[in-house]
Design an enzyme around this catalytic site. Structure first.
Site, PDB file in Angstrom:
ATOM      1  N   THR A 261       0.822  -1.195   0.000  1.00 61.22           N
ATOM      2  CA  THR A 261       0.000   0.000   0.000  1.00 61.22           C
ATOM      3  C   THR A 261       0.868   1.263   0.000  1.00 61.22           C
ATOM      4  O   THR A 261       2.044   1.239   0.339  1.00 61.22           O
ATOM      5  CB  THR A 261      -0.947   0.007   1.224  1.00 61.22           C
ATOM      6  OG1 THR A 261      -1.559  -1.266   1.344  1.00 61.22           O
ATOM      7  CG2 THR A 261      -2.026   1.057   1.106  1.00 61.22           C
TER       8      THR A 261
ATOM      9  N   THR B 105      -3.263   0.330  -3.180  1.00 64.62           N
ATOM     10  CA  THR B 105      -2.614  -0.882  -2.685  1.00 64.62           C
ATOM     11  C   THR B 105      -2.515  -1.975  -3.730  1.00 64.62           C
ATOM     12  O   THR B 105      -3.323  -2.038  -4.662  1.00 64.62           O
ATOM     13  CB  THR B 105      -3.380  -1.430  -1.462  1.00 64.62           C
ATOM     14  OG1 THR B 105      -2.667  -2.539  -0.919  1.00 64.62           O
ATOM     15  CG2 THR B 105      -4.786  -1.867  -1.845  1.00 64.62           C
TER      16      THR B 105
ATOM     17  N   ASN C 102      -1.839  -4.872  -1.970  1.00 70.59           N
ATOM     18  CA  ASN C 102      -1.964  -5.721  -0.791  1.00 70.59           C
ATOM     19  C   ASN C 102      -0.589  -6.112  -0.280  1.00 70.59           C
ATOM     20  O   ASN C 102       0.019  -5.363   0.456  1.00 70.59           O
ATOM     21  CB  ASN C 102      -2.836  -6.956  -1.036  1.00 70.59           C
ATOM     22  CG  ASN C 102      -3.341  -7.542   0.278  1.00 70.59           C
ATOM     23  OD1 ASN C 102      -3.550  -6.821   1.241  1.00 70.59           O
ATOM     24  ND2 ASN C 102      -3.525  -8.845   0.325  1.00 70.59           N
TER      25      ASN C 102
ATOM     26  N   ASP D  90      -7.491 -10.466   1.196  1.00 65.52           N
ATOM     27  CA  ASP D  90      -8.182  -9.572   2.131  1.00 65.52           C
ATOM     28  C   ASP D  90      -9.619 -10.005   2.404  1.00 65.52           C
ATOM     29  O   ASP D  90     -10.283  -9.433   3.273  1.00 65.52           O
ATOM     30  CB  ASP D  90      -8.169  -8.132   1.601  1.00 65.52           C
ATOM     31  CG  ASP D  90      -7.038  -7.314   2.202  1.00 65.52           C
ATOM     32  OD1 ASP D  90      -6.314  -7.850   3.063  1.00 65.52           O
ATOM     33  OD2 ASP D  90      -6.855  -6.146   1.811  1.00 65.52           O
TER      34      ASP D  90
ATOM     35  N   GLY E  57       0.472  -0.021   5.368  1.00 69.67           N
ATOM     36  CA  GLY E  57       0.881  -0.918   6.440  1.00 69.67           C
ATOM     37  C   GLY E  57      -0.175  -1.906   6.866  1.00 69.67           C
ATOM     38  O   GLY E  57      -0.185  -2.332   8.020  1.00 69.67           O
TER      39      GLY E  57
END
Length: 587
Positions: free
Chosen positions: A396, A414, A416, A438, A488
């Protein structure tokens, strides 16, 4: 070497020098100041691309789109056109909106696609290879924002990214080291080795790095708009990559790092043609008289942020002292409860009914916060049962722009995981994401960031996966005061909360607020993470006596970028994060 490229190179090495030297003396480093506008991002050339738009008379949206495309060239581990994200906009006329260009599950996705016959999660299958990729949304989102809210022509806004990709740029130490560290992950994919190595050997710091395939893709977008990406040659290459990946096998001498068994990706031409960015209402809240505007689902970040701030508002944090054991305890306890709710209730609003208004209400926070013991930690299993997990990924990127017209933009995008699923689309030059991880691959089983999810975030065709991205804008007396966001994974939201609290409760300038040591708690795993030299020994001992488990992380993966607008002088104050060599440039 032309004058402009020489200037870019000098900027890179100057910023790198400042970052390394001043990080040791954060207390005297002041924010970057400018009168007419400010751009803050993770990389210097991308920041300059945004400033260039402002100087041409463009607004913050024009600049934000230019930064986004440029980061896809110069920040390939996270900046992207193969991923997705959220753009939070606060216009000069007072309107606020959020453009959701989060990736979507392909039409052929299925609930149990990453489980074996016994119903167990197949390790790494949702992280590596083409099957881990969701339908990319970044290009659709950038162009939607530009067409509806921008002022400059598309070709002018995309031009800096095209130029950098075509002519090349000199690799920083950070990027060269990152490419080297990920060489093993790249080695299973010929297209990635072709684009990001020298015949299998890593590029070194200071080497000129050109990306001709990516330049062609960006030119197609510049000339044809979304049809240059979601239709035609580039779309054909994405679909061809899905099929090609089915023939790939990657085996490592290290059995623990073996990749999935070569199953192909499932993104189709129909998935690409049908993808649309969605404009959504942001979430609104308040903290000690400041108005908070933040991301709404399918981003979970805004809900978690507002819940934390609501629970903390009844405590006098200032009197307890910055990063004191008592202040950290209250912060961790609020985060613990907010992340527990995240796991249970949040998902894609197009698929799941959620009681967001209740979750972010002051009344709910008062009831939720009553279980916070002012003197002792409460075990996460008592807050809500779950499973432990480890996480240590960087991914990201966040950037923000403020212009002289009164517009403010906060963007988080992002792939990921670092470099996404590790596959570069052959002939197109960009990494695909691994956003399918995710989703809740299996309810109650943590993803790569240790986040637990349940039915609300289960996999379904064309569904958007939940996110931690938290682009946020803070108003004071109805006017833009601060904008911040971070990269993060699960640590994004607590990083943004840290910055807001540092400014509002502890009176820090924006640079100190960004650089100040951060802590993180996310319910499960049940521990506080802290940075190197982040906490004094006596504070750590006090927290342990309260019942906390502490874990040191040498490289804190939440990297934030922020802008403050001085309410008295009107000056723009840029706060870049030295943790990632962030760059603030204004004019």
């Amino acid at each position: 070497m032309n004058t402009r490229r020489l200037f870019f190179c000098l900027i890179i090495f100057f910023v790198a020098f400042l970052t390394r030297s001043e990080a040791l003396h954060a207390s005297w480093r002041k924010p970057v100041k400018a009168k007419n506008g400010m751009v803050v991002s993770a990389e210097s050339l991308a920041t300059l691309a945004g400033v260039d738009m402002l100087k041409k008379g463009g607004n913050a949206i024009d600049a934000a789109v230019a930064v986004g495309f440029a980061l896809g060239v110069t920040f390939p581990e996270a900046g992207n056109i193969g991923g997705g994200g959220f753009m939070l906009i606060r216009l000069a006329n007072g309107k606020s909106t959020m453009i959701d260009f989060r990736e979507k599950a392909p039409g052929k996705a299925s609930r149990n696609m990453y489980l074996d016959a016994a119903g167990n999660v197949i390790p790494k299958k949702s992280e590596y290879g083409a099957l881990a990729a969701g339908v990319p949304g970044s290009v659709a989102g950038y162009l939607y924002a530009l067409e509806k809210y921008g002022t400059l022509q598309r070709r002018h806004v995309v031009a800096p990214a095209v130029e950098i990709a075509e002519n090349g740029f000199y690799l920083s130490e950070r990027l060269a080291e990152g490419l080297k560290q990920n060489l093993n992950g790249f080695s299973g994919f010929a297209s990635t080795l072709k684009a990001f190595t020298k015949n299998g050997l890593p590029y070194g710091e200071g080497e000129l790095f050109r990306q001709p395939d990516l330049a062609k893709t960006l030119k197609a977008i510049s000339e044809k708009g979304r049809d240059g990406f979601y239709k035609g040659d580039v779309a054909d290459k994405i679909v061809a990559e899905m099929k090609r990946s089915a023939r790939l096998l990657y085996e490592s001498t290290d059995s623990q790092s073996r990749r999935p068994d070569g199953q192909g990706g499932i993104i189709s031409k129909e998935d690409l043609i049908n993808y649309q960015a969605v404009e959504r209402q942001p979430l609104y809240g308040s903290y000690r008289g400041y108005e908070i505007i933040t991301a709404s689902p399918p981003s979970a970040g805004g809900v978690v942020l507002l819940q934390m701030l609501n629970m903390l508002e009844r405590f006098d944090l200032k009197s307890k002292g910055h990063n004191s054991s008592q202040a950290i305890h209250l912060f961790a306890a609020a985060a613990q409860r907010a992340y527990a709710d995240r796991a249970e209730f949040l998902g894609d609003p197009d698929f799941v009914r959620m009681r967001i208004a209740s979750l972010i209400s002051k009344k709910y926070a008062l009831a939720r916060g009553k279980s916070i013991d002012s003197l002792r930690a409460v075990a996460s299993t008592s807050v809500r049962a779950g499973t432990k997990a480890e996480f240590d990924q960087r991914q990201t990127t966040h950037y923000c722009v403020a212009d002289r017209f009164g517009n403010v933009v906060a963007v988080t995008t992002t792939l990921n995981g670092l470099y996404g699923c590790k596959i570069v689309v052959e002939g197109a030059g960009f990494f695909l994401n691994n956003e399918m991880d995710d989703f809740s691959v299996k309810p109650g089983v943590p993803n790569m960031f240790g986040l637990i999810g349940n039915e609300a975030n289960s996999i379904a065709p064309n569904k958007r996966m939940l996110s931690s991205m938290t682009p946020t804008i803070v108003l004071k007396d109805g006017k833009p005061f601060l904008t911040a966001g971070a990269r993060g994974g699960s640590r994004i939201t607590t990083a943004v909360a840290n910055i807001i609290i540092n400014v509002i409760d502890f009176g820090m300038n924006i640079q100190d607020a960004v650089e100040s040591p951060r802590i993180h708690h996310q319910w499960l795993p049940d521990k506080i993470l802290y940075e190197t030299n982040g906490l004094p020994r006596d504070v750590m001992e006090n927290l342990r006596r309260m019942g906390y488990t502490l874990e040191h992380t040498p490289v804190f993966n939440a990297r934030a970028e922020a802008i403050m607008i001085d309410p008295k002088s009107g000056w723009f104050l840029g706060g870049p994060d030295p943790r990632e060599e962030g760059v603030a440039i204004g004019y």
